[in-house]
Write a protein that holds these residues in place. Structure first.
Motif, PDB file in Angstrom:
ATOM      1  N   HIS A  94      -1.498   2.242 -25.077  1.00 28.17           N
ATOM      2  CA  HIS A  94      -2.807   1.920 -24.519  1.00 28.17           C
ATOM      3  C   HIS A  94      -2.990   2.725 -23.248  1.00 28.17           C
ATOM      4  N   ALA A  95      -4.169   2.706 -22.687  1.00 30.06           N
ATOM      5  CA  ALA A  95      -4.475   3.501 -21.493  1.00 30.06           C
ATOM      6  C   ALA A  95      -4.822   2.633 -20.299  1.00 30.06           C
ATOM      7  N   MET A  96      -4.417   1.366 -20.327  1.00 31.25           N
ATOM      8  CA  MET A  96      -4.774   0.451 -19.250  1.00 31.25           C
ATOM      9  C   MET A  96      -3.787   0.501 -18.094  1.00 31.25           C
ATOM     10  N   VAL A  97      -4.328   0.430 -16.888  1.00 26.72           N
ATOM     11  CA  VAL A  97      -3.532   0.363 -15.670  1.00 26.72           C
ATOM     12  C   VAL A  97      -4.151  -0.690 -14.762  1.00 26.72           C
ATOM     13  N   ALA A  98      -3.469  -0.984 -13.693  1.00 27.58           N
ATOM     14  CA  ALA A  98      -4.012  -1.848 -12.645  1.00 27.58           C
ATOM     15  C   ALA A  98      -4.167  -1.005 -11.390  1.00 27.58           C
ATOM     16  N   ILE A  99      -5.311  -1.071 -10.770  1.00 28.10           N
ATOM     17  CA  ILE A  99      -5.526  -0.314  -9.529  1.00 28.10           C
ATOM     18  C   ILE A  99      -5.709  -1.283  -8.375  1.00 28.10           C
ATOM     19  N   LYS A 100      -4.820  -1.189  -7.456  1.00 28.66           N
ATOM     20  CA  LYS A 100      -4.862  -2.009  -6.241  1.00 28.66           C
ATOM     21  C   LYS A 100      -5.598  -1.230  -5.161  1.00 28.66           C
ATOM     22  N   ILE A 101      -6.672  -1.812  -4.658  1.00 36.73           N
ATOM     23  CA  ILE A 101      -7.501  -1.153  -3.654  1.00 36.73           C
ATOM     24  C   ILE A 101      -7.350  -1.892  -2.339  1.00 36.73           C
ATOM     25  N   VAL A 102      -6.797  -1.214  -1.358  1.00 32.95           N
ATOM     26  CA  VAL A 102      -6.542  -1.811  -0.046  1.00 32.95           C
ATOM     27  C   VAL A 102      -7.622  -1.369   0.923  1.00 32.95           C
ATOM     28  N   SER A 103      -8.249  -2.316   1.558  1.00 36.43           N
ATOM     29  CA  SER A 103      -9.263  -2.004   2.572  1.00 36.43           C
ATOM     30  C   SER A 103      -8.579  -1.681   3.887  1.00 36.43           C
ATOM     31  N   MET A 104      -8.621  -0.419   4.281  1.00 38.66           N
ATOM     32  CA  MET A 104      -7.971  -0.025   5.531  1.00 38.66           C
ATOM     33  C   MET A 104      -8.739  -0.548   6.738  1.00 38.66           C
ATOM     34  N   ALA A 105     -10.010  -0.843   6.561  1.00 36.14           N
ATOM     35  CA  ALA A 105     -10.799  -1.384   7.662  1.00 36.14           C
ATOM     36  C   ALA A 105     -10.430  -2.831   7.957  1.00 36.14           C
ATOM     37  N   GLU A 106     -10.082  -3.591   6.920  1.00 36.90           N
ATOM     38  CA  GLU A 106      -9.742  -4.999   7.084  1.00 36.90           C
ATOM     39  C   GLU A 106      -8.283  -5.204   7.458  1.00 36.90           C
ATOM     40  N   ALA A 107      -7.416  -4.310   7.020  1.00 31.69           N
ATOM     41  CA  ALA A 107      -5.978  -4.477   7.249  1.00 31.69           C
ATOM     42  C   ALA A 107      -5.617  -4.176   8.694  1.00 31.69           C
ATOM     43  N   PRO A 108      -4.743  -4.981   9.303  1.00 29.38           N
ATOM     44  CA  PRO A 108      -4.277  -4.683  10.659  1.00 29.38           C
ATOM     45  C   PRO A 108      -3.450  -3.403  10.683  1.00 29.38           C
ATOM     46  N   VAL A 109      -3.340  -2.837  11.842  1.00 30.00           N
ATOM     47  CA  VAL A 109      -2.647  -1.562  11.998  1.00 30.00           C
ATOM     48  C   VAL A 109      -1.204  -1.652  11.510  1.00 30.00           C
ATOM     49  N   GLU A 110      -0.526  -2.749  11.825  1.00 31.08           N
ATOM     50  CA  GLU A 110       0.871  -2.877  11.434  1.00 31.08           C
ATOM     51  C   GLU A 110       1.026  -2.892   9.921  1.00 31.08           C
ATOM     52  N   PHE A 111       0.057  -3.470   9.230  1.00 28.32           N
ATOM     53  CA  PHE A 111       0.118  -3.476   7.772  1.00 28.32           C
ATOM     54  C   PHE A 111      -0.063  -2.073   7.225  1.00 28.32           C
ATOM     55  N   SER A 112      -1.104  -1.384   7.689  1.00 24.12           N
ATOM     56  CA  SER A 112      -1.411  -0.057   7.149  1.00 24.12           C
ATOM     57  C   SER A 112      -0.366   0.983   7.530  1.00 24.12           C
ATOM     58  N   LEU A 151      -3.589   2.225  -5.115  1.00 23.79           N
ATOM     59  CA  LEU A 151      -2.292   2.268  -5.775  1.00 23.79           C
ATOM     60  C   LEU A 151      -2.517   2.060  -7.267  1.00 23.79           C
ATOM     61  N   VAL A 152      -2.156   3.056  -8.075  1.00 24.29           N
ATOM     62  CA  VAL A 152      -2.300   2.949  -9.529  1.00 24.29           C
ATOM     63  C   VAL A 152      -0.980   2.426 -10.073  1.00 24.29           C
ATOM     64  N   LEU A 153      -1.028   1.202 -10.617  1.00 23.56           N
ATOM     65  CA  LEU A 153       0.170   0.476 -11.000  1.00 23.56           C
ATOM     66  C   LEU A 153       0.216   0.188 -12.492  1.00 23.56           C
ATOM     67  N   GLU A 154       1.420  -0.047 -12.982  1.00 19.77           N
ATOM     68  CA  GLU A 154       1.620  -0.498 -14.353  1.00 19.77           C
ATOM     69  C   GLU A 154       0.962  -1.863 -14.542  1.00 19.77           C
ATOM     70  N   LEU A 155       0.288  -2.041 -15.652  1.00 21.12           N
ATOM     71  CA  LEU A 155      -0.344  -3.317 -15.964  1.00 21.12           C
ATOM     72  C   LEU A 155       0.665  -4.267 -16.610  1.00 21.12           C
ATOM     73  N   ALA A 156       0.804  -5.445 -16.026  1.00 21.25           N
ATOM     74  CA  ALA A 156       1.612  -6.519 -16.622  1.00 21.25           C
ATOM     75  C   ALA A 156       0.652  -7.679 -16.860  1.00 21.25           C
ATOM     76  N   ALA A 157       0.133  -7.757 -18.077  1.00 23.30           N
ATOM     77  CA  ALA A 157      -1.092  -8.529 -18.309  1.00 23.30           C
ATOM     78  C   ALA A 157      -0.893 -10.004 -18.644  1.00 23.30           C
ATOM     79  N   ARG A 158       0.339 -10.478 -18.757  1.00 21.69           N
ATOM     80  CA  ARG A 158       0.530 -11.869 -19.170  1.00 21.69           C
ATOM     81  C   ARG A 158       0.823 -12.818 -18.016  1.00 21.69           C
ATOM     82  N   GLY A 159       0.485 -12.417 -16.819  1.00 20.09           N
ATOM     83  CA  GLY A 159       0.618 -13.325 -15.691  1.00 20.09           C
ATOM     84  C   GLY A 159       2.015 -13.355 -15.112  1.00 20.09           C
ATOM     85  N   ASP A 160       2.210 -14.310 -14.202  1.00 23.10           N
ATOM     86  CA  ASP A 160       3.491 -14.359 -13.507  1.00 23.10           C
ATOM     87  C   ASP A 160       4.418 -15.421 -14.099  1.00 23.10           C
ATOM     88  N   LEU A 161       5.653 -15.428 -13.615  1.00 24.70           N
ATOM     89  CA  LEU A 161       6.676 -16.329 -14.144  1.00 24.70           C
ATOM     90  C   LEU A 161       6.319 -17.789 -13.897  1.00 24.70           C
TER      91      LEU A 161
END
Length: 392
Positions: free
Chosen positions: A66-84, A119-129
């Motif tokens: 399949h061609a599905m991925v998960a894309i995590k989009i981080v808002s640099m404006a909202e994130a504190p400096v230490e996080f970024s 961040l383009v990440l592997e999709l793990a589509a069945r939820g968490d443990l």
């Protein structure tokens, strides 16, 4: 009209993200599958052109068909400096260092601009443990997983953690919510925001992080600690949660949690003595008394796992043919391959002041699973320490 105008900035931002992803060769969908303090995670599709230019992506998705991925989009404006400047780079570095392990979420690539990091990440589509334990508990009519299923999943988790440790990465936030399942029922370790990379095996750390229910006692006592030994404690908590359907110690206040830790875990009737012994051997108050990963992998409760795992997960392919490529941590581990009570659902632990059925027993892909498919939980500032924010 007012409600409509309030939606426009968010819609405009989303359309900008769609364009920015399209420019990089990804088709961003509107399905949000995760969120954190400073980020959102969307289901997306990789174009054929993008796969031709990204070997990581193409090799992995060809195997998945399949061609599905998960894309995590981080808002640099909202994130504190230490996080970024500290935590996000640390997460990216840790994912790059642990690349190409079957049980660690894959990071395919990153890109950013002045407003956002992707961040383009592997999709793990069945939820968490956590979701899986609760779902199976409800279907069984009793809390927890069967030991054979818990063993299958726990083996994969040990393999993932061993791979991380061999690369000098300690996770420091191991918990059920940070362990995902893909559409084949394979376990995927994620959320490396608290991870620490150290070239020195015996280096001691001092950062208070994680969730109280999973956090080692030495961290709760504000002592310097070994990240590897702290991870081992968390593995004990996770195994207990798998086989009992609840957490071994649950208190909001660290001092009360420490009191419960000193008393030790209690077990439901019917749990095998070998499983109880492994949990006790990981939940040792003294860090040096805990089993190391090699000892865990060779513990009597774990020994049936190797051949069962490969038969169920890999369709009967022999371990000898696949161990190095699929489960490198087994080589790293030195493996030789020749209070009981009513049904209780695990609850997501309060924020801190915190050993398989076979693959075909995994619930089918659902809307709820897609909503929580993948991605790292975020960090947020709270008082004098960082804590994890649950995905909602």
């Amino acid at each position: 009209m007012k409600g409509s105008s309030r939606c426009r900035p968010g819609q405009q931002t989303f359309m900008e993200q769609v364009r920015e992803c399209r420019d990089k060769g990804y088709l961003l969908s509107s399905k949000k599958i995760g969120s954190g303090a400073f980020s959102k995670v969307y289901l997306a599709y990789a174009t054929q052109e993008r796969m031709r230019h990204n070997p990581k992506l193409s090799s992995d998705l060809q195997g998945k068909r399949h061609a599905m991925v998960a894309i995590k989009i981080v808002s640099m404006a909202e994130a504190p400096v230490e996080f970024s400047q500290k935590f996000l780079p640390r997460e990216i570095s840790s994912l790059n260092a642990t690349y190409k392990h079957l049980n660690v979420v894959q990071l395919y690539e990153t890109y950013q601009n002045s407003q956002r990091s992707y961040l383009v990440l592997e999709l793990a589509a069945r939820g968490d443990l956590l979701e899986y334990i609760n779902t199976v508990s409800e279907l069984r009519g009793r809390p927890g997983l069967e030991e054979v299923e818990a063993r299958r999943l726990f083996w994969q988790l040990v393999s993932a953690v061993a791979h991380c440790h061999s690369a000098g990465i300690v996770h420091r936030d191991l918990k059920c919510e940070n362990i995902l399942l893909d559409d084949r029922g394979l376990l995927k370790l994620t959320d490396f925001g608290f991870a620490n990379h150290s070239g020195c095996k015996n280096a001691l750390l001092s950062t208070f992080c994680g969730s109280v229910a999973y956090t080692a006692p030495e961290i709760l006592m504000s002592r310097k600690y070994s990240g590897q030994q702290a991870d081992l404690w968390s593995l004990g908590v996770i195994l207990y949660a798998m086989v009992t359907g609840k957490l071994p110690f649950k208190e909001r206040q660290p001092h009360r949690m420490l009191h419960r830790m000193r008393r030790g875990p209690t077990f439901r009737p019917g749990l095998s003595p070998e499983c109880q012994d492994l949990i006790h051997s990981l939940l040792q108050l003294c860090p040096h008394a805990r089993l190391d990963l090699q000892q865990v992998a060779t513990h009597p409760w774990m020994l049936p796992a190797t051949h069962t795992l490969f038969h169920n997960v890999l369709g009967g392919v022999t371990p000898e043919k696949t161990m190095d490529s699929k489960f490198p941590a087994a080589r790293e581990l030195g493996m030789d391959l020749g209070p009981s009570g009513p049904l209780l659902q695990l609850q997501r632990p309060q924020r801190p002041a915190t050993r398989p059925t076979s693959v075909f027993g995994v619930p089918k892909l659902s809307e709820a699973h897609l909503r929580r498919g993948t991605a790292s939980a975020e960090l947020e500032l709270c008082g004098s320490h960082f804590e994890t924010a649950d995905l909602q």
